[in-house]
Design a protein around this motif. Structure first.
Motif, PDB file in Angstrom:
ATOM      1  N   ARG A 168       0.828  -1.216   0.000  1.00 46.83           N
ATOM      2  CA  ARG A 168       0.000   0.000   0.000  1.00 46.83           C
ATOM      3  C   ARG A 168       0.859   1.261   0.000  1.00 46.83           C
ATOM      4  O   ARG A 168       0.532   2.255  -0.635  1.00 46.83           O
ATOM      5  N   SER A 176      -9.089   5.977  -6.188  1.00 46.85           N
ATOM      6  CA  SER A 176      -9.752   4.954  -6.996  1.00 46.85           C
ATOM      7  C   SER A 176      -8.736   4.005  -7.629  1.00 46.85           C
ATOM      8  O   SER A 176      -8.930   2.784  -7.657  1.00 46.85           O
ATOM      9  N   SER A 177      -7.658   4.542  -8.131  1.00 44.86           N
ATOM     10  CA  SER A 177      -6.605   3.729  -8.739  1.00 44.86           C
ATOM     11  C   SER A 177      -5.962   2.806  -7.712  1.00 44.86           C
ATOM     12  O   SER A 177      -5.701   1.631  -7.993  1.00 44.86           O
ATOM     13  N   LYS A 178      -5.695   3.320  -6.503  1.00 47.59           N
ATOM     14  CA  LYS A 178      -5.094   2.513  -5.450  1.00 47.59           C
ATOM     15  C   LYS A 178      -6.030   1.374  -5.040  1.00 47.59           C
ATOM     16  O   LYS A 178      -5.588   0.235  -4.849  1.00 47.59           O
ATOM     17  N   VAL A 179      -7.308   1.665  -4.925  1.00 50.55           N
ATOM     18  CA  VAL A 179      -8.284   0.636  -4.556  1.00 50.55           C
ATOM     19  C   VAL A 179      -8.319  -0.460  -5.612  1.00 50.55           C
ATOM     20  O   VAL A 179      -8.325  -1.652  -5.289  1.00 50.55           O
ATOM     21  N   LYS A 180      -8.309  -0.073  -6.874  1.00 47.06           N
ATOM     22  CA  LYS A 180      -8.327  -1.052  -7.965  1.00 47.06           C
ATOM     23  C   LYS A 180      -7.102  -1.961  -7.893  1.00 47.06           C
ATOM     24  O   LYS A 180      -7.213  -3.183  -8.016  1.00 47.06           O
ATOM     25  N   GLN A 181      -5.922  -1.373  -7.674  1.00 47.50           N
ATOM     26  CA  GLN A 181      -4.694  -2.166  -7.587  1.00 47.50           C
ATOM     27  C   GLN A 181      -4.730  -3.126  -6.394  1.00 47.50           C
ATOM     28  O   GLN A 181      -4.357  -4.296  -6.515  1.00 47.50           O
ATOM     29  N   ASN A 183      -7.421  -4.303  -4.929  1.00 51.60           N
ATOM     30  CA  ASN A 183      -8.432  -5.328  -5.205  1.00 51.60           C
ATOM     31  C   ASN A 183      -7.869  -6.435  -6.082  1.00 51.60           C
ATOM     32  O   ASN A 183      -8.173  -7.615  -5.887  1.00 51.60           O
ATOM     33  N   GLU A 184      -7.051  -6.072  -7.045  1.00 50.11           N
ATOM     34  CA  GLU A 184      -6.441  -7.076  -7.924  1.00 50.11           C
ATOM     35  C   GLU A 184      -5.513  -7.994  -7.129  1.00 50.11           C
ATOM     36  O   GLU A 184      -5.508  -9.205  -7.318  1.00 50.11           O
ATOM     37  N   GLU A 187      -7.577 -10.331  -4.670  1.00 49.47           N
ATOM     38  CA  GLU A 187      -8.547 -11.234  -5.300  1.00 49.47           C
ATOM     39  C   GLU A 187      -8.207 -12.689  -5.022  1.00 49.47           C
ATOM     40  O   GLU A 187      -9.088 -13.544  -4.882  1.00 49.47           O
TER      41      GLU A 187
END
Length: 195
Positions: A168, A176-181, A183-184, A187
C-alpha cells in the motif's frame, strides 16, 4: 426496525480513560477483556471489595488503578467510557444515571437494555480483529462463532496483512486507482471460494 441496528466501531482505549465499577468475577471478566484487546488501556477500577484474581491481573498493568471504595458519581469525572460490572441492580442504575448526566457511554454487564454499547466476542490474528455481536441476544452464540473463526482463520493471515501494508505504501495514483490495484492483489484471497 428489525435486525441488529448497532454500529460497529473500534475504540482506541489507549487514548481514553475507562472506568470499571465492580471488583468481583464480572469486573475481572470485563477488565480481562479490555486489557486483552488494549494492553495499554488506562483504566480505573472502583469497588468496595476487590477479589485477589483482579488484584493479580492489575499488577501486570501499571496504568490500571484500583480504588477500593464505594462508587460515587464523581468517580466518572475524568472518564470517557464506563463499564458497570456489579451484581447490584440499584447501583448499576445509579452508575448509568451518573454516566448519562456526563454524556458518557456505559456498558452494564448482563443488562442489554441499560447498555449504550456491548463488549462483543473478539477474534484476533495479529493485526486482524473481528468483533462479533448478537445485539445482546446471546453471548453464548457469539462465543461459539468466535471459536469457529479462531479455528478457521489461519494465523499466517497476519503475514499477508503486513505485506499488504508494505504494498500500500508503494502505490501511486488517486484513491480509486489505489483501490483497484489492491483489489487485484487481494482477489486471490477469495478465488477458491468462487469455485
Amino acid at each position: 426496525m428489525e435486525g441488529n441496528q448497532l454500529f460497529p466501531v473500534f475504540i482506541k482505549l489507549n487514548d481514553l480513560n475507562t472506568v470499571v465499577i465492580g471488583g468481583g468475577p464480572v469486573g475481572l471478566e470485563k477488565l480481562t477483556a479490555i486489557l486483552a484487546n488494549s494492553h495499554a488501556a488506562r483504566i480505573t477500577l472502583v469497588a468496595e471489595q476487590i477479589i485477589d484474581a483482579l488484584r493479580d491481573l492489575a499488577k501486570d498493568y501499571p496504568q490500571v488503578e484500583l480504588k477500593e471504595k464505594s462508587f460515587e458519581p464523581c468517580d466518572l469525572n475524568e472518564a470517557n467510557l464506563v463499564v458497570a460490572a456489579t451484581n447490584n441492580h440499584e447501583l448499576n442504575l445509579k452508575i448509568k444515571a451518573a454516566a448519562k448526566l456526563r454524556g458518557l457511554l456505559v456498558n452494564v454487564a448482563d443488562k442489554p437494555e441499560l447498555c449504550d454499547f456491548y463488549l462483543g466476542s473478539i477474534v484476533q490474528k495479529g493485526d486482524l480483529k473481528i468483533a462479533i455481536s448478537t445485539n445482546g441476544k446471546s453471548p453464548t452464540v457469539a462465543k461459539r462463532l468466535k471459536e469457529v473463526l479462531n479455528e478457521s482463520i489461519p494465523a499466517e493471515l497476519d503475514i499477508t496483512l503486513q505485506q499488504m501494508s508494505a504494498l500500500r505504501e508503494t502505490l501511486s495514483g488517486d484513491f480509486s486507482s489505489k483501490v483497484k490495484q489492491l483489489n487485484e492483489v487481494t482477489e486471490i484471497l477469495t478465488r477458491d471460494l468462487k469455485k
